[in-house]
Design a protein around this motif. Structure first.
Motif, PDB file in Angstrom:
ATOM      1  N   GLU A 124      30.922  46.918  35.292  1.00 52.90           N
ATOM      2  CA  GLU A 124      31.951  47.849  35.557  1.00 52.90           C
ATOM      3  C   GLU A 124      31.852  49.158  35.294  1.00 52.90           C
ATOM      4  O   GLU A 124      32.069  50.290  36.148  1.00 52.90           O
ATOM      5  N   LYS A 128      31.680  52.273  38.432  1.00 51.68           N
ATOM      6  CA  LYS A 128      32.484  53.386  38.209  1.00 51.68           C
ATOM      7  C   LYS A 128      31.756  54.549  38.304  1.00 51.68           C
ATOM      8  O   LYS A 128      32.059  55.648  38.847  1.00 51.68           O
ATOM      9  N   SER A 129      30.485  54.513  37.946  1.00 51.82           N
ATOM     10  CA  SER A 129      29.397  55.720  38.092  1.00 51.82           C
ATOM     11  C   SER A 129      29.150  55.670  39.695  1.00 51.82           C
ATOM     12  O   SER A 129      29.124  57.030  40.146  1.00 51.82           O
ATOM     13  N   VAL A 131      31.633  55.233  41.984  1.00 52.23           N
ATOM     14  CA  VAL A 131      32.583  55.964  42.530  1.00 52.23           C
ATOM     15  C   VAL A 131      32.650  57.265  42.253  1.00 52.23           C
ATOM     16  O   VAL A 131      33.101  58.089  42.931  1.00 52.23           O
ATOM     17  N   LYS A 132      32.219  57.713  40.951  1.00 49.16           N
ATOM     18  CA  LYS A 132      32.054  59.164  40.727  1.00 49.16           C
ATOM     19  C   LYS A 132      31.037  59.838  41.633  1.00 49.16           C
ATOM     20  O   LYS A 132      31.447  61.052  42.055  1.00 49.16           O
ATOM     21  N   ASN A 148      25.895  62.207  38.138  1.00 48.88           N
ATOM     22  CA  ASN A 148      26.501  60.896  37.956  1.00 48.88           C
ATOM     23  C   ASN A 148      25.373  59.933  38.745  1.00 48.88           C
ATOM     24  O   ASN A 148      25.670  58.859  38.341  1.00 48.88           O
TER      25      ASN A 148
END
Length: 166
Positions: A124, A128-129, A131-132, A148
């Motif tokens: 997860e 998320k990284s 997505v960043k 990122n």
């Protein structure tokens, strides 16, 4: 005298009844002691903790191949960030790396229950990284995207370290 003779069988029956009650009480206590002894002498069946068998590790490594291939493609993302190819960054994240969520979830599901939670959390954080990075590319912020990206590499490696190899 007839009175004593006639009460004799009644007294005898009364004494036998009392003796039977005593025997029952004693027998109950003895039976309880024997059962307690038998239960205390019995050993619980030994259960072994689940471990990775060679077959299971081979299966996990086969599933990990796709995730490892995606990790090897990460330098392409870095090159796109450095060249500020914003469309290619987004396309790469949603294209080849778009399979990463499914592949990491499948791989996590093959781990032992005690290892699944940590692997799921690491996956997860990795996603998320990514997505960043995508958000930074939308903002056309190469420094944030590069920062990122470095976090994503670390998160990717953290996830892969949780995968058993032997």
């Amino acid at each position: 005298m007839s009175r004593t003779l006639s009460s004799f069988p009644e007294r005898l029956a009364s004494e036998q009844t009392m003796m039977m009650r005593s025997y029952r009480s004693i027998l109950t206590v003895i039976l309880a002691m024997v059962m307690t002894f038998l239960v205390s002498c019995g050993s619980p069946s030994a259960t072994t903790a689940p471990t990775y068998t060679p077959e299971k590790i081979a299966q996990i490594q086969t599933s990990a191949t796709r995730v490892l291939e995606l990790r090897e493609k990460m330098p392409v993302l870095e090159a796109n960030i450095q060249d500020e190819n914003w469309v290619d960054i987004s396309s790469f994240i949603h294209g080849p790396l778009g399979d990463l969520g499914r592949s990491s979830n499948y791989l996590t599901g093959q781990l032992l229950p005690k290892d699944q939670k940590a692997a799921k959390q690491a996956a997860e954080v990795l996603l998320k990284s990514l997505v960043k990075i995508d958000e930074a590319s939308v903002e056309r912020n190469s420094q944030l995207a590069l920062k990122n990206y470095e976090a994503a590499l670390k998160n990717f490696d953290d996830f892969l370290e949780l995968i058993p190899t032997s």
